[in-house]
Scaffold this motif. Structure first.
Motif, PDB file in Angstrom:
ATOM      1  N   ALA A  29       0.836  -1.196   0.000  1.00  0.00           N
ATOM      2  CA  ALA A  29       0.000   0.000   0.000  1.00  0.00           C
ATOM      3  C   ALA A  29       0.875   1.252   0.000  1.00  0.00           C
ATOM      4  O   ALA A  29       0.630   2.197  -0.760  1.00  0.00           O
ATOM      5  N   LEU A  30       1.916   1.254   0.847  1.00  0.00           N
ATOM      6  CA  LEU A  30       2.824   2.403   0.909  1.00  0.00           C
ATOM      7  C   LEU A  30       3.547   2.607  -0.420  1.00  0.00           C
ATOM      8  O   LEU A  30       3.602   3.710  -0.955  1.00  0.00           O
ATOM      9  N   CYS A  31       4.118   1.511  -0.950  1.00  0.00           N
ATOM     10  CA  CYS A  31       4.858   1.603  -2.209  1.00  0.00           C
ATOM     11  C   CYS A  31       3.947   2.112  -3.328  1.00  0.00           C
ATOM     12  O   CYS A  31       4.367   2.944  -4.141  1.00  0.00           O
ATOM     13  N   GLY A  32       2.722   1.589  -3.364  1.00  0.00           N
ATOM     14  CA  GLY A  32       1.780   2.000  -4.394  1.00  0.00           C
ATOM     15  C   GLY A  32       1.529   3.500  -4.339  1.00  0.00           C
ATOM     16  O   GLY A  32       1.524   4.183  -5.368  1.00  0.00           O
ATOM     17  N   ALA A  33       1.358   4.021  -3.105  1.00  0.00           N
ATOM     18  CA  ALA A  33       1.112   5.449  -2.949  1.00  0.00           C
ATOM     19  C   ALA A  33       2.314   6.253  -3.446  1.00  0.00           C
ATOM     20  O   ALA A  33       2.164   7.244  -4.168  1.00  0.00           O
ATOM     21  N   ILE A  34       3.515   5.786  -3.086  1.00  0.00           N
ATOM     22  CA  ILE A  34       4.737   6.493  -3.508  1.00  0.00           C
ATOM     23  C   ILE A  34       4.842   6.509  -5.024  1.00  0.00           C
ATOM     24  O   ILE A  34       5.052   7.561  -5.641  1.00  0.00           O
ATOM     25  N   VAL A  35       4.688   5.317  -5.631  1.00  0.00           N
ATOM     26  CA  VAL A  35       4.832   5.211  -7.090  1.00  0.00           C
ATOM     27  C   VAL A  35       3.821   6.106  -7.798  1.00  0.00           C
ATOM     28  O   VAL A  35       4.144   6.818  -8.748  1.00  0.00           O
ATOM     29  N   MET A  36       2.586   6.119  -7.270  1.00  0.00           N
ATOM     30  CA  MET A  36       1.537   6.916  -7.899  1.00  0.00           C
ATOM     31  C   MET A  36       1.852   8.407  -7.802  1.00  0.00           C
ATOM     32  O   MET A  36       1.647   9.166  -8.759  1.00  0.00           O
ATOM     33  N   LEU A  37       2.358   8.824  -6.631  1.00  0.00           N
ATOM     34  CA  LEU A  37       2.711  10.237  -6.459  1.00  0.00           C
ATOM     35  C   LEU A  37       3.810  10.634  -7.443  1.00  0.00           C
ATOM     36  O   LEU A  37       3.771  11.711  -8.048  1.00  0.00           O
ATOM     37  N   ILE A  38       4.806   9.742  -7.595  1.00  0.00           N
ATOM     38  CA  ILE A  38       5.903  10.032  -8.517  1.00  0.00           C
ATOM     39  C   ILE A  38       5.378  10.092  -9.956  1.00  0.00           C
ATOM     40  O   ILE A  38       5.679  11.031 -10.710  1.00  0.00           O
ATOM     41  N   CYS A  39       4.569   9.074 -10.335  1.00  0.00           N
ATOM     42  CA  CYS A  39       4.028   9.044 -11.695  1.00  0.00           C
ATOM     43  C   CYS A  39       3.217  10.306 -11.973  1.00  0.00           C
ATOM     44  O   CYS A  39       3.307  10.890 -13.047  1.00  0.00           O
ATOM     45  N   ASP A  40       2.436  10.735 -10.970  1.00  0.00           N
ATOM     46  CA  ASP A  40       1.628  11.928 -11.159  1.00  0.00           C
ATOM     47  C   ASP A  40       2.518  13.166 -11.300  1.00  0.00           C
ATOM     48  O   ASP A  40       2.249  14.048 -12.116  1.00  0.00           O
ATOM     49  N   GLY A  41       3.604  13.170 -10.500  1.00  0.00           N
ATOM     50  CA  GLY A  41       4.545  14.287 -10.610  1.00  0.00           C
ATOM     51  C   GLY A  41       5.108  14.385 -12.015  1.00  0.00           C
ATOM     52  O   GLY A  41       5.234  15.471 -12.586  1.00  0.00           O
ATOM     53  N   ILE A  42       5.444  13.227 -12.599  1.00  0.00           N
ATOM     54  CA  ILE A  42       5.979  13.206 -13.960  1.00  0.00           C
ATOM     55  C   ILE A  42       4.898  13.648 -14.950  1.00  0.00           C
ATOM     56  O   ILE A  42       5.156  14.417 -15.867  1.00  0.00           O
ATOM     57  N   ALA A  43       3.677  13.161 -14.723  1.00  0.00           N
ATOM     58  CA  ALA A  43       2.583  13.481 -15.650  1.00  0.00           C
ATOM     59  C   ALA A  43       2.298  14.980 -15.696  1.00  0.00           C
ATOM     60  O   ALA A  43       1.867  15.499 -16.719  1.00  0.00           O
ATOM     61  N   GLN A  44       2.554  15.657 -14.588  1.00  0.00           N
ATOM     62  CA  GLN A  44       2.320  17.107 -14.561  1.00  0.00           C
ATOM     63  C   GLN A  44       3.303  17.855 -15.441  1.00  0.00           C
ATOM     64  O   GLN A  44       3.077  19.012 -15.769  1.00  0.00           O
ATOM     65  N   MET A  45       4.398  17.192 -15.799  1.00  0.00           N
ATOM     66  CA  MET A  45       5.478  17.830 -16.552  1.00  0.00           C
ATOM     67  C   MET A  45       5.830  19.188 -15.947  1.00  0.00           C
ATOM     68  O   MET A  45       5.494  20.241 -16.511  1.00  0.00           O
ATOM     69  N   PRO A  46       6.486  19.177 -14.786  1.00  0.00           N
ATOM     70  CA  PRO A  46       6.746  20.407 -14.037  1.00  0.00           C
ATOM     71  C   PRO A  46       7.297  21.508 -14.929  1.00  0.00           C
ATOM     72  O   PRO A  46       8.177  21.273 -15.744  1.00  0.00           O
ATOM     73  N   GLY A  47       6.759  22.686 -14.752  1.00  0.00           N
ATOM     74  CA  GLY A  47       7.260  23.827 -15.499  1.00  0.00           C
ATOM     75  C   GLY A  47       6.504  24.087 -16.787  1.00  0.00           C
ATOM     76  O   GLY A  47       6.638  25.127 -17.388  1.00  0.00           O
ATOM     77  N   SER A  48       5.688  23.105 -17.221  1.00  0.00           N
ATOM     78  CA  SER A  48       4.918  23.339 -18.439  1.00  0.00           C
ATOM     79  C   SER A  48       3.436  23.305 -18.100  1.00  0.00           C
ATOM     80  O   SER A  48       3.036  22.803 -17.053  1.00  0.00           O
ATOM     81  N   ALA A  49       2.642  23.813 -18.996  1.00  0.00           N
ATOM     82  CA  ALA A  49       1.219  23.925 -18.684  1.00  0.00           C
ATOM     83  C   ALA A  49       0.445  22.665 -19.047  1.00  0.00           C
ATOM     84  O   ALA A  49      -0.679  22.476 -18.624  1.00  0.00           O
ATOM     85  N   SER A  50       1.066  21.763 -19.840  1.00  0.00           N
ATOM     86  CA  SER A  50       0.300  20.604 -20.282  1.00  0.00           C
ATOM     87  C   SER A  50       0.479  19.421 -19.325  1.00  0.00           C
ATOM     88  O   SER A  50       1.437  19.353 -18.556  1.00  0.00           O
ATOM     89  N   VAL A  51      -0.449  18.501 -19.397  1.00  0.00           N
ATOM     90  CA  VAL A  51      -0.449  17.340 -18.507  1.00  0.00           C
ATOM     91  C   VAL A  51      -0.540  16.081 -19.355  1.00  0.00           C
ATOM     92  O   VAL A  51      -1.350  16.000 -20.281  1.00  0.00           O
TER      93      VAL A  51
END
Lengths: 238, 343
Positions: free
Chosen positions: B294-316
């Motif tokens: 459960a913990l690992c899943g939460a971590i992985v999802m947070l990281i994946c979401d961070g990548i999906a946001q493409m920090p610094g750009s407006a697109s997702v």
């Protein structure tokens, strides 16, 4: 399918079930373990019909060692043996002092001290069989049922496993039943033998069975013959 | 004793990583918010920049919490599937459960003229979608289980799961062929997966479903361990097979179905994370593996979401694409490293 089978077994007895392929040895064992309902007739356990016991009661009376491969190949030896305490632990499966003692007893009884943390996938067939027997021991039941525990083992390890079973039966007063194709070893080691030949299915001490020439009738006579003096089979017409 | 202590240390480290990822996830995005200010805002102190505080509280915090719920829920449902079917490749996606949820969602979104739409319509769109997707996943789950009772071969079971998946996606394409472009667009966006569409109301509903699923899985922890040896052994140790199976299925259906309903079908998390958890904690005991996963899943999802946001750009990016890019290599790596997937 099969003609009537009748036998009775007490504390401290090691019983072998032998018979030709497909005669129903495993079916009988599965019935005794209640994996399937009785096809006909009765099985009494401590004087009470088998089907009257609840799942939890059965688990404290009968343990099994099966031929099917264990699903989790990577489970560590000690973890696997600890699963044997399942019928006694609380809803979380927390091990009490007694549970831990029983697990230790089973480990030392089967000389598994060196491989506590070894994953089961890395064990040899003989070692794995010992681990599975240890798990059944840890379950602390009066009765232990084993389905072909010596298959896939070399002669040395076959004998080793069977000697362990005999010791467990005699020193700990367990009732142990196993199916086997190693008839010659069973004759030497078992207290009682059930010969499933699809006819009379004789059940007795091995020496009595030899005397009544039951082994001669076990297989069709075109390929092997039985020598009652040595208690062994010989190939015929080479 | 020593091993127990090291497990505790592992949990502590994992928890800290989770917190870090949580903070990081919130501070990342199209607008950069410094970590310090993020922290300030989260503990309830007002920020100088009002818009930062607005972004955090009404957009990023619910999204990060959704990621945690989705990641842990999907991973746990994958773990349950793998143990129940004794198959290291099982997961909500492989067994067609996610496709079932898609079918439910598709019928609701695109087949609104059909009976289901009429019946569920008055429940409100969110609840209706959740219910439809859950029903769809339960449907496939029961079908797979029915077949599983007849077929012992786990390989065949996987193939049957894939076939159920194909059937449902075929039905979905038929539905989409006859739907309006508006409906189709809504469904396609749903199927990309998204963590950011949930308001606090939907989030609390998702929270309730996930917690319920987790509670049910926790009740079957002991039986799950017995299942590690196979059904016959489990039965011989006094496990009530039928009851346990239904409990596990209920938990999986709630977790996978509910999450898919709100966040869309998210691939590979359920399949890959349980392996990561087992590898990290080096045990098969579900008392440890389940919370770890459960913990690992939460971590992985947070990281994946961070990548999906493409920090610094407006697109997702669609989250589904990111999780696949993460998940597929993990499975390949496991296979190569171990020669075979252990379980």
């Amino acid at each position: 399918m099969c003609s009537p089978i009748s036998f009775e077994l007490g504390h401290g007895e090691l019983m072998g079930i032998v018979g030709i392929n497909g005669v129903g040895k495993s079916t009988l064992l599965k019935t005794l373990a209640r994996f399937q309902p009785t096809l006909s007739g009765n099985v009494l356990l401590k004087g009470k019909p088998l089907e009257k016991y609840s799942g939890g009661e059965m688990a404290q009376l009968v343990s099994v060692v099966l031929t099917e491969p264990i699903a989790a190949k990577h489970i560590a030896v000690q973890e696997l043996i600890a699963l044997g305490r399942h019928p006694y632990t609380n809803w979380l499966g927390k091990l009490s002092r007694t549970d831990k003692d029983e697990i230790e007893k089973a480990i030392s009884l089967l000389n598994l001290e060196d491989m506590r943390t070894t994953p089961c996938a890395e064990l040899s067939d003989g070692q794995l069989q010992r681990v599975l027997i240890a798990r059944a021991m840890a379950q602390g039941t009066d009765i232990m049922l084993l389905d072909e525990p010596t298959t896939h083992l070399d002669l040395y390890h076959k004998v080793a496993i069977l000697k362990i079973l005999k010791t467990l039966a005699h020193s700990l007063q367990k009732t142990i039943v196993y199916t086997t194709h190693d008839i010659e070893l069973a004759i030497q080691l078992c207290d009682k033998l059930l010969i499933m030949n699809g006819d009379k299915n004789p059940f007795d001490q091995p020496c009595n069975l030899i005397m009544h020439q039951e082994f001669e009738r076990l297989f069709p006579s075109d390929n092997v013959t039985f020598n009652p003096k040595t208690g062994s089979f010989k190939i015929r017409n080479i | 004793m020593n091993r127990k202590r090291s497990k505790k240390a592992y949990f502590l480290i994992t928890l800290m990583v989770l917190l870090l990822c949580f903070m990081g996830n919130i501070s990342l995005g199209s607008v950069h918010i410094p970590l310090g200010q993020t922290f300030q805002s989260l503990i309830g102190q007002p920020l100088e920049n009002q818009s930062f505080s607005y972004i955090i509280w009404s957009y990023r915090l619910p999204k990060a919490l959704t990621a945690i719920l989705v990641g842990s829920g999907l991973s746990v449902s994958g773990l349950l599937m793998q143990t129940l079917f004794r198959n290291p490749l099982a997961g909500p996606f492989v067994l067609g459960i996610s496709s079932g949820a898609s079918l439910g969602a598709a019928i609701l979104i695109m087949g609104s003229g059909l009976v289901t739409g009429l019946y569920l319509g008055h429940l409100g769109p969110d609840l209706a979608l959740a219910l439809a997707a859950s029903l769809g996943s339960f449907l496939v789950l029961f079908a797979v289980l029915g077949v599983a009772a007849k077929i012992k071969d786990t390989m065949a079971l996987l193939i049957i799961g894939l076939m159920f998946g194909s059937i449902t996606s075929a039905l979905v394409s038929v539905l989409s062929f006859f739907s309006t472009s508006e409906q189709l667009q809504r469904f396609v966006f749903w199927s990309y997966g998204s963590l950011g569409n949930l308001g606090w109301g939907q989030l609390s509903l998702l929270f309730f479903i996930t917690v319920l699923g987790m509670l049910i899985s926790m009740l079957s922890l002991k039986s799950l361990n017995a299942f590690l040896l196979g059904e016959s052994y489990a039965q011989s140790m006094g496990v009530d097979l039928k009851r346990t199976k239904y409990m596990i299925i209920m938990a999986t259906g709630l977790l996978a179905g509910g999450i898919t309903a709100f966040a869309g079908p998210i691939a590979f998390i359920g399949l890959a994370v349980p392996h990561v958890g087992r590898q990290l904690f080096q045990t098969t005991d579900h008392k440890i593996v389940l919370p770890a996963v459960a913990l690992c899943g939460a971590i992985v999802m947070l990281i994946c979401d961070g990548i999906a946001q493409m920090p610094g750009s407006a697109s997702v990016l669609p989250i589904n694409a990111v999780t696949s890019i993460f998940g597929a290599p993990v499975v390949i790596w496991l296979l190569v490293k171990q020669q075979k997937i252990i379980f």
